[in-house]
Design a protein around this motif. Sequence first.
Motif, PDB file in Angstrom:
ATOM      1  N   GLY A  63       0.793  -1.233   0.000  1.00 45.99           N
ATOM      2  CA  GLY A  63       0.000   0.000   0.000  1.00 45.99           C
ATOM      3  C   GLY A  63       0.828   1.286   0.000  1.00 45.99           C
ATOM      4  N   PRO A  64       1.772   1.450   0.951  1.00 47.64           N
ATOM      5  CA  PRO A  64       2.542   2.703   0.984  1.00 47.64           C
ATOM      6  C   PRO A  64       3.348   2.949  -0.292  1.00 47.64           C
ATOM      7  N   ASP A  65       3.969   1.896  -0.848  1.00 44.27           N
ATOM      8  CA  ASP A  65       4.761   2.090  -2.071  1.00 44.27           C
ATOM      9  C   ASP A  65       3.863   2.439  -3.253  1.00 44.27           C
ATOM     10  N   ALA A  66       2.647   1.840  -3.289  1.00 46.47           N
ATOM     11  CA  ALA A  66       1.710   2.165  -4.373  1.00 46.47           C
ATOM     12  C   ALA A  66       1.296   3.635  -4.279  1.00 46.47           C
ATOM     13  N   LEU A  67       1.095   4.123  -3.047  1.00 42.79           N
ATOM     14  CA  LEU A  67       0.729   5.534  -2.870  1.00 42.79           C
ATOM     15  C   LEU A  67       1.889   6.429  -3.332  1.00 42.79           C
ATOM     16  N   ALA A  68       3.106   6.047  -2.943  1.00 42.80           N
ATOM     17  CA  ALA A  68       4.280   6.848  -3.336  1.00 42.80           C
ATOM     18  C   ALA A  68       4.408   6.889  -4.850  1.00 42.80           C
ATOM     19  N   GLU A  69       4.112   5.756  -5.482  1.00 41.60           N
ATOM     20  CA  GLU A  69       4.192   5.710  -6.946  1.00 41.60           C
ATOM     21  C   GLU A  69       3.158   6.646  -7.562  1.00 41.60           C
ATOM     22  N   GLU A  70       1.951   6.648  -6.996  1.00 43.30           N
ATOM     23  CA  GLU A  70       0.901   7.535  -7.515  1.00 43.30           C
ATOM     24  C   GLU A  70       1.301   9.012  -7.339  1.00 43.30           C
ATOM     25  N   LEU A  71       1.959   9.303  -6.226  1.00 50.83           N
ATOM     26  CA  LEU A  71       2.366  10.697  -5.972  1.00 50.83           C
ATOM     27  C   LEU A  71       3.562  11.113  -6.820  1.00 50.83           C
ATOM     28  N   GLY A  72       4.333  10.138  -7.289  1.00 51.07           N
ATOM     29  CA  GLY A  72       5.510  10.461  -8.108  1.00 51.07           C
ATOM     30  C   GLY A  72       6.480  11.330  -7.323  1.00 51.07           C
ATOM     31  N   GLU A  74       6.129  14.076  -6.063  1.00 49.30           N
ATOM     32  CA  GLU A  74       5.502  14.808  -4.953  1.00 49.30           C
ATOM     33  C   GLU A  74       5.774  14.163  -3.591  1.00 49.30           C
ATOM     34  N   ILE A  75       6.047  12.859  -3.583  1.00 57.16           N
ATOM     35  CA  ILE A  75       6.309  12.194  -2.292  1.00 57.16           C
ATOM     36  C   ILE A  75       7.528  12.853  -1.628  1.00 57.16           C
ATOM     37  N   GLY A  76       8.452  13.311  -2.466  1.00 53.15           N
ATOM     38  CA  GLY A  76       9.663  13.966  -1.951  1.00 53.15           C
ATOM     39  C   GLY A  76       9.401  15.370  -1.443  1.00 53.15           C
ATOM     40  N   ALA A  77       8.209  15.906  -1.723  1.00 60.47           N
ATOM     41  CA  ALA A  77       7.890  17.287  -1.310  1.00 60.47           C
ATOM     42  C   ALA A  77       7.044  17.327  -0.043  1.00 60.47           C
ATOM     43  N   VAL A  78       6.747  16.136   0.517  1.00 60.61           N
ATOM     44  CA  VAL A  78       5.909  16.110   1.725  1.00 60.61           C
ATOM     45  C   VAL A  78       6.716  16.645   2.911  1.00 60.61           C
ATOM     46  N   ASP A  79       6.192  17.704   3.544  1.00 54.50           N
ATOM     47  CA  ASP A  79       6.859  18.306   4.712  1.00 54.50           C
ATOM     48  C   ASP A  79       6.341  17.716   6.012  1.00 54.50           C
ATOM     49  N   VAL A  80       5.088  17.269   5.962  1.00 53.03           N
ATOM     50  CA  VAL A  80       4.413  16.820   7.180  1.00 53.03           C
ATOM     51  C   VAL A  80       3.699  15.510   6.871  1.00 53.03           C
ATOM     52  N   LEU A  81       4.006  14.473   7.649  1.00 50.00           N
ATOM     53  CA  LEU A  81       3.273  13.202   7.499  1.00 50.00           C
ATOM     54  C   LEU A  81       2.554  12.922   8.811  1.00 50.00           C
ATOM     55  N   ILE A  82       1.241  12.763   8.725  1.00 58.77           N
ATOM     56  CA  ILE A  82       0.471  12.386   9.908  1.00 58.77           C
ATOM     57  C   ILE A  82       0.022  10.944   9.709  1.00 58.77           C
ATOM     58  N   SER A 116       6.687   6.414   6.344  1.00 55.73           N
ATOM     59  CA  SER A 116       7.651   7.370   6.907  1.00 55.73           C
ATOM     60  C   SER A 116       8.989   7.268   6.172  1.00 55.73           C
ATOM     61  N   GLN A 117       9.420   6.018   5.902  1.00 54.66           N
ATOM     62  CA  GLN A 117      10.691   5.845   5.177  1.00 54.66           C
ATOM     63  C   GLN A 117      10.634   6.499   3.797  1.00 54.66           C
ATOM     64  N   LEU A 118       9.445   6.471   3.187  1.00 52.52           N
ATOM     65  CA  LEU A 118       9.310   7.015   1.831  1.00 52.52           C
ATOM     66  C   LEU A 118       9.352   8.540   1.786  1.00 52.52           C
ATOM     67  N   VAL A 119       8.897   9.205   2.870  1.00 53.91           N
ATOM     68  CA  VAL A 119       8.924  10.682   2.858  1.00 53.91           C
ATOM     69  C   VAL A 119      10.239  11.236   3.437  1.00 53.91           C
ATOM     70  N   LEU A 120      10.975  10.399   4.159  1.00 52.24           N
ATOM     71  CA  LEU A 120      12.148  10.918   4.882  1.00 52.24           C
ATOM     72  C   LEU A 120      13.264  11.491   4.003  1.00 52.24           C
TER      73      LEU A 120
END
Length: 274
Positions: A63-72, A74-82, A116-120
């Motif tokens: 699930g998390p990797d599929a979401l990261a793929e969809e975000l392209g 943009e996943i690298g631009a996430v400043d805040v993860l809740i 979390s690992q994907l946005v870090l």
Amino acid sequence: MAQTDLTALVTGGTSGIGRAVVAALAAKGCTVITTSRDPERLAPEQRVSGVRYLRLDLSDPDGPDALAEELGEEIGAVDVLINNAGESQSGPFEELPSAAIDRLFQTNVFGPVRLSQLVLPGMRRRGHGRIIMVGSMLASFPLAHRSSYAASKAALAGFATAARQELSPFGVWISVVEPGSIATGIGLRRTKYLDEGSVYATDVSTMLEHLDRNERDGIAPETVAATIVDAVISPRPRELYAVGSRAPLPFLLKRILPRGLMSKIVAAQHGLRR
Ligand SMILES: NC(=O)c1ccc[n+]([C@@H]2O[C@H](COP(=O)([O-])OP(=O)(O)OC[C@H]3O[C@@H](n4cnc5c(N)ncnc54)[C@H](OP(=O)(O)O)[C@@H]3O)[C@@H](O)[C@H]2O)c1
């Protein structure tokens, strides 16, 4: 960084605490992305205006990797993860099916850790980031017939507290927010396990009655959202925030009372004599 410059990813923004966080961050002018297991089913009135709803099922290991793929990118631009989305589960320790425990840990622990690992990397490169793990006061105050849930939230807190020491030198702060009883209706969505003819049946129903009543009488999810937003905008967020169930009182008692007595108090508050 101005609050309005932030891009926030909030998991499980379709009800309860997550929805309140989404609304609060959007009201501050943040770019907010949130998730649902089934975003297509959301009616327009269930959505917060200007917020993007993407698909995420944390019980799916991919699930998390599929979401990261969809975000392209943009996943690298996430400043805040809740990391808010989670499953509530109850059942006697002896009777919990392995598959239920596996799904709970996938949803409440492994999924949020992977996300979390994907946005870090992006946060670390920019020298600014906030990750909030929505835990539970049950991690600090374990309760009978909630062992899997308490353990999943304690595991999440363990990951967060250790990782915090690794990441704070880079301007990335991880905090745990432990809600107590919050009136979100989560009790209606709780997965419950109990064998037919179980010797634990009476205790389980007593505990659930008290738990559900506490949740119905609990504080509003907007109060938890306000605590989460405080952590997000603080220059040096705390390691642990507790909100609801008369916090910080239980934490003060935990410091001064013998451990066994504190456990007895927690059980007694849920109608169980120990
Ligand atoms: N309410 C309380 O008293 C309380 C107390 C302590 C801790 N908490 C914690 O606070 C968080 C939010 O609770 P809440 O009361 O706001 O719950 P809620 O109203 O049931 O909301 C849960 C959210 O998580 C999403 N979700 C559920 N299972 C998911 C899965 N497998 N994958 C991805 N998303 C999933 C749901 O979205 P979809 O259904 O749209 O997928 C929903 O938006 C949870 O982590 C919970 O454990 C709550």
